[in-house]
Design an enzyme around this catalytic site. Structure first.
Site, mmCIF file in Angstrom:
data_model
loop_
_atom_site.group_PDB
_atom_site.id
_atom_site.type_symbol
_atom_site.label_atom_id
_atom_site.label_comp_id
_atom_site.label_asym_id
_atom_site.label_seq_id
_atom_site.Cartn_x
_atom_site.Cartn_y
_atom_site.Cartn_z
ATOM 1 N N LYS A 182 31.523 -17.405 38.417
ATOM 2 C CA LYS A 182 31.974 -17.284 37.025
ATOM 3 C C LYS A 182 32.519 -15.885 36.731
ATOM 4 O O LYS A 182 31.991 -14.893 37.226
ATOM 5 C CB LYS A 182 30.796 -17.544 36.071
ATOM 6 C CG LYS A 182 30.259 -18.963 36.136
ATOM 7 C CD LYS A 182 28.990 -19.120 35.321
ATOM 8 C CE LYS A 182 29.270 -19.527 33.886
ATOM 9 N NZ LYS A 182 27.997 -19.912 33.189
ATOM 10 N N ARG B 137 30.725 -14.745 17.308
ATOM 11 C CA ARG B 137 31.730 -15.105 16.295
ATOM 12 C C ARG B 137 31.369 -16.470 15.719
ATOM 13 O O ARG B 137 30.419 -17.101 16.179
ATOM 14 C CB ARG B 137 33.102 -15.216 16.965
ATOM 15 C CG ARG B 137 33.044 -16.166 18.145
ATOM 16 C CD ARG B 137 34.374 -16.520 18.722
ATOM 17 N NE ARG B 137 34.252 -17.084 20.044
ATOM 18 C CZ ARG B 137 33.945 -18.324 20.336
ATOM 19 N NH1 ARG B 137 33.698 -19.186 19.373
ATOM 20 N NH2 ARG B 137 33.861 -18.754 21.588
ATOM 21 N N ARG C 285 36.787 -33.417 18.156
ATOM 22 C CA ARG C 285 37.960 -32.527 18.216
ATOM 23 C C ARG C 285 39.200 -33.372 18.494
ATOM 24 O O ARG C 285 39.285 -34.046 19.527
ATOM 25 C CB ARG C 285 37.800 -31.497 19.324
ATOM 26 C CG ARG C 285 36.661 -30.539 19.102
ATOM 27 C CD ARG C 285 36.747 -29.392 20.082
ATOM 28 N NE ARG C 285 35.563 -28.571 20.029
ATOM 29 C CZ ARG C 285 35.496 -27.334 20.508
ATOM 30 N NH1 ARG C 285 36.568 -26.781 21.090
ATOM 31 N NH2 ARG C 285 34.382 -26.646 20.441
HETATM 32 P P1 ADP Z 1 32.892 -20.337 28.515
HETATM 33 O O1 ADP Z 1 32.590 -18.990 27.966
HETATM 34 O O2 ADP Z 1 34.151 -20.386 29.279
HETATM 35 O O3 ADP Z 1 32.735 -21.437 27.502
HETATM 36 P P2 ADP Z 1 30.210 -20.950 29.556
HETATM 37 O O4 ADP Z 1 29.422 -20.023 30.402
HETATM 38 O O5 ADP Z 1 29.806 -21.095 28.125
HETATM 39 O O6 ADP Z 1 31.765 -20.565 29.650
HETATM 40 O O7 ADP Z 1 30.196 -22.390 30.202
HETATM 41 C C1 ADP Z 1 31.025 -23.426 29.741
HETATM 42 C C2 ADP Z 1 30.588 -24.736 30.345
HETATM 43 O O8 ADP Z 1 30.646 -24.666 31.784
HETATM 44 C C3 ADP Z 1 29.152 -25.146 30.051
HETATM 45 O O9 ADP Z 1 29.012 -25.773 28.809
HETATM 46 C C4 ADP Z 1 28.895 -26.093 31.188
HETATM 47 O O10 ADP Z 1 29.532 -27.332 30.970
HETATM 48 C C5 ADP Z 1 29.596 -25.421 32.348
HETATM 49 N N1 ADP Z 1 28.667 -24.533 33.081
HETATM 50 C C6 ADP Z 1 28.483 -23.216 32.902
HETATM 51 N N2 ADP Z 1 27.527 -22.724 33.737
HETATM 52 C C7 ADP Z 1 27.107 -23.768 34.479
HETATM 53 C C8 ADP Z 1 26.135 -23.934 35.529
HETATM 54 N N3 ADP Z 1 25.435 -22.917 35.995
HETATM 55 N N4 ADP Z 1 25.973 -25.186 36.047
HETATM 56 C C9 ADP Z 1 26.694 -26.255 35.605
HETATM 57 N N5 ADP Z 1 27.618 -26.153 34.636
HETATM 58 C C10 ADP Z 1 27.832 -24.942 34.075
#
Ligand code: ADP
Length: 447
Positions: free
Chosen positions: A160, A293, A338
């Site tokens: 990530k 936000r 949405r």
């Molecule tokens: P963004 O800031 O791009 O929204 P997030 O960290 O909030 O990123 O993650 C967005 C989505 O990605 C989560 O709601 C989930 O669906 C998926 N996700 C994130 N981390 C994980 C993980 N460790 N395992 C499985 N899915 C994940």
């Protein structure tokens, strides 16, 4: 105490209109800013004043900090509301606004900076007793290090971007052989999309739900939560339907996670509205990030809590004392659908002229949208064109109302995902509340 005289809304589309509506109710004048592609926007029409801040590309208009500050100065605004997206989580902008003697309706620079960096945010909440997804504790510098960590926690893993957002900047890696290529790709994509190639690793959870807690803080240690939202219905890590309360939680779990998020908000001395996002699996909440936000899906919390979160933001920014002695009573069930202008099969954006438009109405319905007949959806921005928010005494009636609303909704001239919403609302698993973040793509769409 007077709140503000005039607020400049540094955004567009439905959220600009949403903020304007609250300002109107609070007796605050509004300034709409717009790019040259948005001259005919509804928010421009309804604002007390409007200023064109640049050409269509957002980099030259909605992200143009100097143009925004100048517009605020010229019009005599005393505060800026950034909405979501664009500059809402830009610490430099928050500081620039304040340096010009204007009020930034949002958190202080330090919180945008710390909580906006996903690595720093995870470290911060770990210290405060929240759990995070197992992974690298900090950024990962090389593919070799990434492999070592993945061997340790077990595949599949997720690479990530530390400054990622909008579901972008993530790569799932199922085996060591695919690490090198994906590691390089993720860094590269992160650099071009977010201006930083810092990445980290998390275990890829096979069947979690996405549960987030809405909070507000007064900046001095006072805080409140507005319960949780379940945003597990996603495509490409982007939310499609959100609901509250979550069908996956019982009362005790709900109370526990919401109170934990509220207590973190207080300990941080956080100011403004924010969201703690968690993945929930097998009874455990894993913090993934905080959004500093207002979020797209805030209306579901407004519905069940009977609160105006934009008004909360404005009141907090103006220094008005809040009564947060007890959390709001949950009233019924709410969902947000949405509506995007996109092709039904390919999901590619479908901009164009709205030839015919009829929005649904009736008991328990709210449509947050800047659409009207004759409006041209520009190709330059996000494809979300409306949010259908449904509120009912219980989840079953909420589902029925949502289906009724989707059937009434007529949007002609552009393709939309209304048919997809019909499929979701008819699906047995969804109706039972039995779905994870992978359900829409893997089960309903079979991809
Ligand atoms: P963004 O800031 O791009 O929204 P997030 O960290 O909030 O990123 O993650 C967005 C989505 O990605 C989560 O709601 C989930 O669906 C998926 N996700 C994130 N981390 C994980 C993980 N460790 N395992 C499985 N899915 C994940």
């Amino acid at each position: 105490m007077a709140l503000f005289n005039k607020i400049l809304i540094a955004n567009r589309g439905e959220i600009a209109l949403r903020i304007q509506r609250t300002c109107f109710e609070l007796g605050i004048a509004t300034v709409a800013v717009h790019s040259s592609a948005d001259t005919e926007a509804m928010a421009v029409h309804f604002a007390d004043e409007s200023v064109c801040i640049g050409p269509a590309p957002s980099s030259e208009s909605y992200l143009n900090m100097r143009a925004l500050i100048s517009a605020a100065k010229i019009t005599g605004a005393d505060a800026i509301h950034p909405g979501y997206g664009f500059l809402s989580e830009n610490a430099d902008f928050a500081e620039m606004v304040e340096a010009h003697g204007l009020c930034f309706i949002g958190p202080r620079r330090e919180h945008i900076e710390t909580m906006g960096d996903k690595i720093a945010a995870k470290a911060t909440v770990l210290e405060m007793g929240l759990q995070t997804v197992p992974g690298s504790n900090g950024s990962v510098k090389s593919a070799a290090d990434a492999k070592r960590i993945a061997d340790d926690i077990g595949y599949p893993v997720l690479i990530k971007a530390a400054s990622g957002g909008g579901g972008r900047g993530m790569k799932v890696v199922s085996a060591a052989t695919a690490m090198e290529e994906n590691f390089a790709l993720c860094r590269q994509e992160s650099l071009s999309a977010f201006g930083s190639d810092e990445v980290y690793i998390e275990k890829y959870l096979p069947a979690p739900r996405h549960i987030e807690v809405q909070v507000c803080g007064d900046g001095e240690g006072g805080a409140q939560h507005f319960w949780e939202r379940d945003c597990s219905l996603q495509r490409r890590h982007q939310k499609v339907v959100e609901e509250a309360p979550s069908p996956a939680l019982n009362e005790a779990l709900r109370k526990k996670i919401c109170e934990q998020a509220r207590d973190c908000t207080a300990k941080l001395r956080y100011r403004g509205a924010g969201t703690f996002e968690f993945l929930y699996q097998d009874g455990v909440f894993y913090f993934i990030e905080m959004n500093t936000r207002i979020q797209v899906e805030h209306p579901v919390s407004e519905s069940i809590c009977n609160v105006d979160l934009i008004a909360e933001q404005i009141r907090i920014a103006a220094g008005e004392k809040r009564d947060w002695s007890k959390p709001p009573t949950i009233s019924g069930h709410a969902m947000e659908l949405r509506i995007n202008a996109e092709h039904a099969e390919t999901f590619a954006p479908s901009p164009g002229r709205i030839e015919n438009y009829h929005a649904p109405g009736g008991l328990g319905l709210r449509v947050d949208s800047a659409l009207y007949r004759g409006y041209v959806v520009p190709p330059y921005y996000d494809s979300m064109i409306a949010k259908l928010i449904v509120h009912a005494p219980d989840r079953d009636l909420c589902l029925a109302r949502a289906m009724r609303a989707v059937h009434e909704y007529a949007i002609e001239g552009v393709e939309t995902n209304l048919a997809l919403h019909k499929r979701i609302l008819s699906a047995k698993d969804f109706r039972k509340g039995d779905y994870t973040i992978h359900w829409l793509e893997k089960v309903l769409l079979g991809r």
